[in-house]
Design an enzyme around this catalytic site. Structure first.
Site, PDB file in Angstrom:
ATOM      1  N   LYS A 138     -29.553   6.972  -0.290  1.00 59.19           N
ATOM      2  CA  LYS A 138     -29.361   5.581  -0.721  1.00 59.19           C
ATOM      3  C   LYS A 138     -28.260   4.903   0.086  1.00 59.19           C
ATOM      4  O   LYS A 138     -28.369   3.721   0.433  1.00 59.19           O
ATOM      5  CB  LYS A 138     -29.019   5.533  -2.210  1.00 59.19           C
TER       6      LYS A 138
ATOM      7  N   LYS B 249     -19.197  -1.907  -2.309  1.00 55.34           N
ATOM      8  CA  LYS B 249     -18.984  -0.523  -2.758  1.00 55.34           C
ATOM      9  C   LYS B 249     -19.873   0.443  -1.995  1.00 55.34           C
ATOM     10  O   LYS B 249     -19.414   1.475  -1.476  1.00 55.34           O
ATOM     11  CB  LYS B 249     -19.286  -0.431  -4.250  1.00 55.34           C
TER      12      LYS B 249
END
Length: 309
Positions: free
Chosen positions: A182, A250
């Site tokens: 991811k 993030k």
């Protein structure tokens, strides 16, 4: 130690828990309810659970209470500290799961934390899978998410009937591999959206019709799913979120900033990802962190004096 997967997953006999009912999580949980599964959910803000409750979900008072009554508990929350809190800390999921229960974290999270959760789960005769997703809110609503799974291969296969309701799962390897996939996915996406932003701002400054520009390039090598999802929204400066820009800061940071295993010398230099992180950090600094990830074009606009856009 046993495994959960001799017993097949069915709506009649598999109890599902869900923690995290934000932009993505609520849509994913809703699809499971629509498929006939019984869901027990937890929300830090109970009022956000009303829509799912109207579909038949039961609201629990804590992650522990969710896990105590469920065979599988999904989590999709904001940041790694949130994941740690709802899964590992006292009153968290792993304290409530019965032996052979499964926790599935779909948050974009640190691979090292995914491995820590997996080890903690096995120590309690339970299982953990990291299964972050790609596809934004549209993919969540339509059941077309890309799901990247790490953990025990047999457990991931056992969970496939649930994953199939949400999208298409790809098994990536041992614990943490789903998260690593991811992060790589979001590096591609973040860099790609910065490039698309620059191409659109350049084309506009050159006097081109922007929709005609998209139509011209979408069939060539520069065409992409990102262009199909976000191109027209970027032209119209429609910044409504399918995923928040602040979260991409993030996610890119996990690739750019985090040195997880110095002894393995896995550090890589990612200049494009670093630049993209700066662009998204600028969005947050401009007060636009809650806009969609395609809103990065606003930063390129500002750099070119197009502040009114």
């Amino acid at each position: 130690m046993g495994t959960p997967y001799p017993n097949p997953i069915t709506p009649a006999q598999t109890q599902i828990g869900w923690i995290g009912i934000g932009l993505m999580g609520a849509a994913m949980a809703s699809r499971l309810l629509s498929a006939g599964y019984s869901l027990t959910i937890y929300a830090r803000t109970p009022s956000k659970a009303l829509s799912l409750q109207s579909q038949g979900a039961r609201l629990a008072k804590s992650p522990f209470e969710v896990a105590k009554s469920c065979d599988v508990v999904f989590t999709i929350v904001g940041h790694p500290p949130d994941v740690r809190q709802v899964i590992l800390e006292t009153n968290g999921v792993l304290w409530g799961l019965n032996p052979n229960g499964v926790t599935v974290d779909m948050t974009t999270n640190l691979p090292s934390l995914a491995r820590e959760i997996s080890s903690a789960a096995r120590a309690r005769d339970c299982w953990a899978v990291d299964a972050p997703v790609s596809g934004a809110d549209v993919g969540a609503r339509e059941g077309k998410l890309g799901i990247f799974a790490g953990g025990d291969a047999g457990v991931v296969k056992w969970l496939t009937p649930l994953f199939d309701i949400m999208g298409k799962v790809t098994y990536m390897g041992e614990a943490g591999c789903g998260q690593s996939c991811k992060i790589g996915n979001n590096i591609v996406g973040g860099v790609g959206l910065v490039g698309l932003s620059e191409g659109l701002v350049f084309a506009e400054r050159a006097g081109l019709d922007l929709k005609q520009f998209l139509e011209a390039v979408r069939g060539g090598a520069a065409g992409s799913t990102l262009m199909e999802l976000f191109g027209e929204k970027m032209i119209e400066r429609d910044m409504r979120p399918g995923g928040f820009a602040e979260y991409l800061v993030k996610d890119l940071g996990m690739g750019v900033d985090v040195v997880e295993e110095e002894e393995d010398e896995r550090v890589v230099v990612l200049p494009g990802a670093a630049l993209s992180k700066q662009m998204y950090s600028a969005m947050v600094a401009n007060g636009d962190g809650k806009l969609g990830i395609h809103g990065v074009i606003s930063v390129i606009d500002r750099l070119n004096g197009n502040i009114s856009k």
